[in-house]
Design a protein around this motif. Sequence first.
Motif: not given
Length: 494
Positions: A157-158, A179, A469, A472, A475, A488-490
Motif C-alpha cells: 500500500w505504500g 498515513r 498507479d 500499489l 486503501i 487514497q492511493n492515486d
Amino acid sequence: MKLNFKKYLMLTAMAVAFTACEDFLDKVPISQSTVGNAYKTASDAEAALIGAYDTFQQEYYIWDNIIFSDVISDNHYAGGDNPEVFAAEDLTLTPTNGRLFTNWSQLYNGIAKANVVLAKVPAITDPKLDIGGRREQILGEASFLRAYHYYQLVTLWGGVPLITSPVSSTEPAEVQLPRSSVEQVYAQIIADLEYAAAHLPDTYGADASVNKARATKGAANAMLAKVHAQKPDRDYNEVLEYCNAVITSPAGYTLLTDFTHLFDGNHYNNAESILEIQFTGAPEANFGPQLLLPPSISGDSWRKFITPSHNLVDAYDTEGDDVRKDATILFEQAPWSDEFWSVAVNGNVPFAYKWKSANGWASTNRQYILRLADIILLKAEALNELDRLEEARTEIDFVRDRVGLTPTPATNKTQMQLAIENERRLELAQEGQRWNDLKRYNRAVAVMNSLNEIDLRTGSAKVYNMNADKQLLPIPQSERNRNPNLGQNDGYGN
C-alpha cells in the motif's frame, strides 16, 4: 463448494484472530488495538510472543500473499470462481474488494500483538526472564515480527499509519491517525530489524524445528537485505553487506543439493530454510493446498485457484528448467473448463504444485518466509548493480547449477539484470516474491502490458491496462470509513 469454502475461512479467521480489540472493532480502525491484560511472569511473556507468531497462520500468509504477488503478476491466473481474486489477476482492484480489508486487518493485528510484547515485556520483573538473555531475545523476535508485517504493508500500500505502541484509548485523536510516508515506514522497519539483528541469536540450539520457527539473527539480516533493496532510496552496498551476513552466518545456511527436497513435504526445517511457518496438522494446519491442488490429490472436483500462466510455463521451457518446473507445476486433466488452457472439460491444465499434500484442509505443507536461494540471488543483484559483473555471475550460476542449468550467458549489466530477474522468477514462483521483484526492477508496467495471454473462449488477448498507479493496492474502503484521515492511493478515486 462456495458455501463450504467461505464457512471454512470464516471459522479459520475466527480461530486465529487477535481478540484484544474485539469489543470495539466496529468503532475504531483495525490498525489499532487496546490492551488491558496484566503481564507479570516469564510465562506471560512467552505466551504473548506465541500469540504474535500466530499471525503467520492467518489467511494473508497462507495464500493471499501469493494472490497479491503471483496472481497479480505474470506468474499465475486466478483460477477458481472468486470475483475478488479475478480482480487481482485482471488488475481491476477497487477499494471495496473484501480481501484488501482482510489482509490489512490481519497484518495490523500482527503488529498490535508485537507492540504488546514490546511494551509489556520490559516491565516484567520475573527473574526467569533474564536467564540466558531471554528477555532481549523476546524483544528481538517481536521487533522482527513487527518489521516483517510493516514490510508487507508498505510494499502493498505504500505509506500506512505507523503504530509502535499499544493503544490505550478509542478516542478519534488517538486512533484515527494519518498515513506515515513510505520513507518513515521503511525507517521504522530498518530500526526494528537492526534491533532484532543485535539481540537475536544465530540459533537457539541444535533443534532445527526451533531455529526455523523463530526469528534469528539470520532472519533479521535477510530482511535487512530485502528492505534495503526494495525501499525507494535503495542502497546496494547495504544489500550486499546483509546478504553476506546471512551467507556466512554461524547458523550454517546452505543450498540443498536437490531442489525438489524443498517442497516434497519430507525435508522442512532444512539447511536452506531461514524461517518457515510451522504447520504441524490440525489445529495448526495449512488449508491452502486444498484450494490449489488437483482432484487426484485434493480428493474433490471443484475448480482450483492460482493456475500457472502460459507465460510462466514458457519461461521454464525456454530455460530448459525441468527440475524447477516439475517441482512447481503439475499438469493434470481437469474436470472443468479453463479459459486459458482448455475450454473443453477434462483438458490438460497446470496446477500450482509447490505444496504437495492437501489432507482435507489440514495440510502440514509450508511456505518459506525466508530461504537462502532468495538471498543469494539478491546478492547477485547487488553485485551487478555495483558493476561487479563477474562476481554476480558466480552467484547466479551457483543457483543455476543446483538445477542442472548451464552458466548464464549474460555479458553486460543490462543482460545480467534480466537474467537475475528471470532466475528469481523460476526459483521463487508461488512464494510471494514476483510482484515486488517487478516493481523493484521498474518493470511491472512493461511486463504486464506486453503479455500475450489468450482467452480461449473469445480468441482474444487479455488486456491488462497496467499503469504505475496499479503497483500499489487501493486503501480498503472499510478502513477509510473508520479512519477518514487515511486518504487514497492515486488511481483509485478520492
